[in-house]
Design an enzyme around this catalytic site. Sequence first.
Site, short mmCIF file in Angstrom:
data_model
loop_
_atom_site.label_atom_id
_atom_site.label_comp_id
_atom_site.label_asym_id
_atom_site.label_seq_id
_atom_site.Cartn_x
_atom_site.Cartn_y
_atom_site.Cartn_z
N HIS A 168 4.39 61.07 30.52
CA HIS A 168 5.54 61.25 29.51
C HIS A 168 5.02 60.26 28.02
CE1 HIS A 168 6.43 57.29 31.46
NE2 HIS A 168 7.35 57.11 30.53
N HIS A 208 13.51 60.97 33.79
CA HIS A 208 13.10 59.72 32.92
C HIS A 208 13.27 60.08 31.74
CE1 HIS A 208 11.50 55.75 32.29
NE2 HIS A 208 10.83 56.45 31.48
N HIS A 224 4.11 52.00 36.85
CA HIS A 224 4.43 50.89 36.96
C HIS A 224 4.13 50.08 38.44
CE1 HIS A 224 6.15 49.99 32.96
NE2 HIS A 224 6.28 51.58 32.88
FE FE Z 1 6.85 52.98 31.59
ZN ZN Z 2 8.68 55.46 30.37
#
Ligand code: FE
Ligand code: ZN
Length: 253
Positions: free
Chosen positions: A55, A114, A170
Site C-alpha cells: 500500500h 486499511h 510491522h
Molecule cells: Fe505501516
Molecule cells: Zn499502513
Amino acid sequence: MLDVTLVPCLSDNYAYVLRDPTTGFCAVVDPSEGEPVLAALAALGARPTMVLNTHHHYDHVGGNEALIAAFPGLRVVAHASDQGRVPGQTEAVNDGDRVTLGGTALRVLHVPGHTLGAVTYASDDAAFTGDTLFLGGCGRLFDGDPAMMYASLQRIAETLDPATRIFCGHEYTANNLRFVAALEPANDAVRAAVADAERLRAEGRPTVPKSLRDERRLNPFLRCDDPAVAAAVGVARDPVAVFAALRERRNNW
Ligand code: FE
Ligand code: ZN
C-alpha cells in the site's frame, strides 16, 4: 519454498527480500527505507528485479526511490488505485493478477480496508499482508469501513492454505496478543502465544512469520464468528458488528 529474509526498518517495520528457490530471482516487499534494505541485499549478494508495495503509506514505500537509484530498471508493483502515490510505480495490478518471480507465482489479493488500494501478495507458501493482517491483530481503518476490512480479512483467511506463512508489515505481535489476552482471559492458547512472543522479543528475535492456521486460532479479527469473541465485546450480532466493536476496543486499548 519461497526464501524470505526479514529486514527490520524504521522503528517496527519489516521489509522482506524474496528469492525464488529455483532461479534466485529476487524481489523486495515494502522497502520502508533504503539503507537497511540495500545492506541486506548486499549481504545476500542479491540483485532485485522488482519491488512489491502492499500500500502507499510512507513506511512501506519510503525506500522505493533509493532502490530504483541503485537498480535502474527496477519494476515497482502496486495496486492500480495507488498509481501516482507510490514512488516509481511501473505496474498497476488488480485483484486476481499474478506477478511472476522466476518460478514463483505471487497472486494479488485486493484487500481494501486499511487503505483502499491495499493488496496482499501470496505465493503457495507465503503471504505478504502489509498492514491488513498483523499477527494477533489487523490494521487500522484509515480509508475503509468495518464491513470492507472484515471482508478483506476473511478473503485472506479463506483463500490461502492454512500452512501459509504470514509476513506482515510491522512487529506488533506481542502487544496485539496482550490485548487479546485481556479480552479473553480464559483463553490458554492466547496466553501461551503472548509468552512466546514476549520471549522472542526479549531475545531480539522477530515473531514473524506465523502460519495462517495459528492466526485463525488466535487472532480475534479472524474469529468474529466465535461466540467467545462476540461475548467478550458484548455484541451478539453479525460478525461485521463484532469486528467493528473489536476494532474500536483495540483503538482505545
Ligand atoms: Fe505501516
Ligand atoms: Zn499502513
